[in-house]
Design a protein around this motif. Structure first.
Motif, short mmCIF file in Angstrom:
data_model
loop_
_atom_site.label_atom_id
_atom_site.label_comp_id
_atom_site.label_asym_id
_atom_site.label_seq_id
_atom_site.Cartn_x
_atom_site.Cartn_y
_atom_site.Cartn_z
N MET A 1 0.86 -1.17 0.00
CA MET A 1 0.00 0.00 0.00
C MET A 1 0.91 1.24 0.00
SD MET A 1 -2.89 1.15 2.79
CE MET A 1 -3.78 -0.35 2.55
N ASP A 2 0.59 2.18 -0.83
CA ASP A 2 1.38 3.41 -0.87
C ASP A 2 0.65 4.54 -0.15
OD1 ASP A 2 -0.54 4.44 -2.62
OD2 ASP A 2 0.72 4.26 -4.39
N GLU A 5 -2.87 5.42 -1.47
CA GLU A 5 -3.89 4.41 -1.13
C GLU A 5 -4.31 4.52 0.33
OE1 GLU A 5 -2.96 0.60 -3.98
OE2 GLU A 5 -1.47 1.10 -2.45
N LEU A 9 -8.03 5.42 1.80
CA LEU A 9 -8.75 4.56 2.74
C LEU A 9 -9.13 5.31 4.02
CD1 LEU A 9 -6.77 1.20 2.53
CD2 LEU A 9 -9.14 1.59 1.86
#
Length: 171
Positions: A1-2, A5, A9
């Protein structure tokens, strides 16, 4: 996950909690069942953990020690928090280790010395990271990990505690 992202979220959650602070307060629960001998089984939701006495207090070492479980919770929380913080601030951490260790004086636990503390007298948390980050980024990473790690903050600033007991009347 960067970073992007993670922000995608978390953005709606952060907005919800700004708009309705009560929505951010949840109650986590754990329960245990008293087992055979001196043990307690705790359902983690993913596995059943059976806790018992540490060998330094008379256990045989076949069951988990609750002190070990506390340190495991600290290591897990700190590791997840460090990963989230690193992602959020753009520090590349390829991998690494988290070490949580603590010193217990079993004289207190066993009632041998009333002056000896029951529980950890010292807890240490450290990280060995595979990263090219500089000292300033690492200092920021540690500071924010300490700030946002739920278990670390709970140990550092203990919550109000209460305990109760209920028995069933036997015939």
């Amino acid at each position: 996950m960067d970073t992007a992202e993670l922000r995608i979220l978390q953005a709606p959650l952060k907005q919800q909690y700004r708009d309705d602070p009560d929505a951010a307060v949840i109650t986590l629960k754990a329960s245990g069942s008293l087992g055979e001998g001196i043990s307690c089984s705790v359902d983690t939701g993913r596995a059943l953990a059976e806790a018992g006495l540490h060998p330094a207090s008379g256990g045989d070492g076949s069951q988990l020690c609750s002190g070990d479980m506390l340190l495991e919770a600290l290591a897990a929380c700190a590791g997840v928090t460090l990963r989230a913080v690193a992602t959020s601030i753009g520090v590349d951490v390829r991998g690494g280790k988290v070490l949580a260790e603590g010193d217990l004086d079993f004289r207190g636990t066993l009632g041998v010395d009333k002056e000896a503390p029951v529980g950890f007298k010292d807890v240490r948390l450290s990280f060995e990271l595979d990263t090219d980050a500089g000292e300033e980024d690492l200092a920021t990473l540690l500071k924010l990990t300490e700030r946002y790690c739920v278990v670390l903050q709970t140990l550092a600033r203990p919550p109000r505690l209460s305990a109760g007991i209920a028995g069933s009347a036997g015939a």
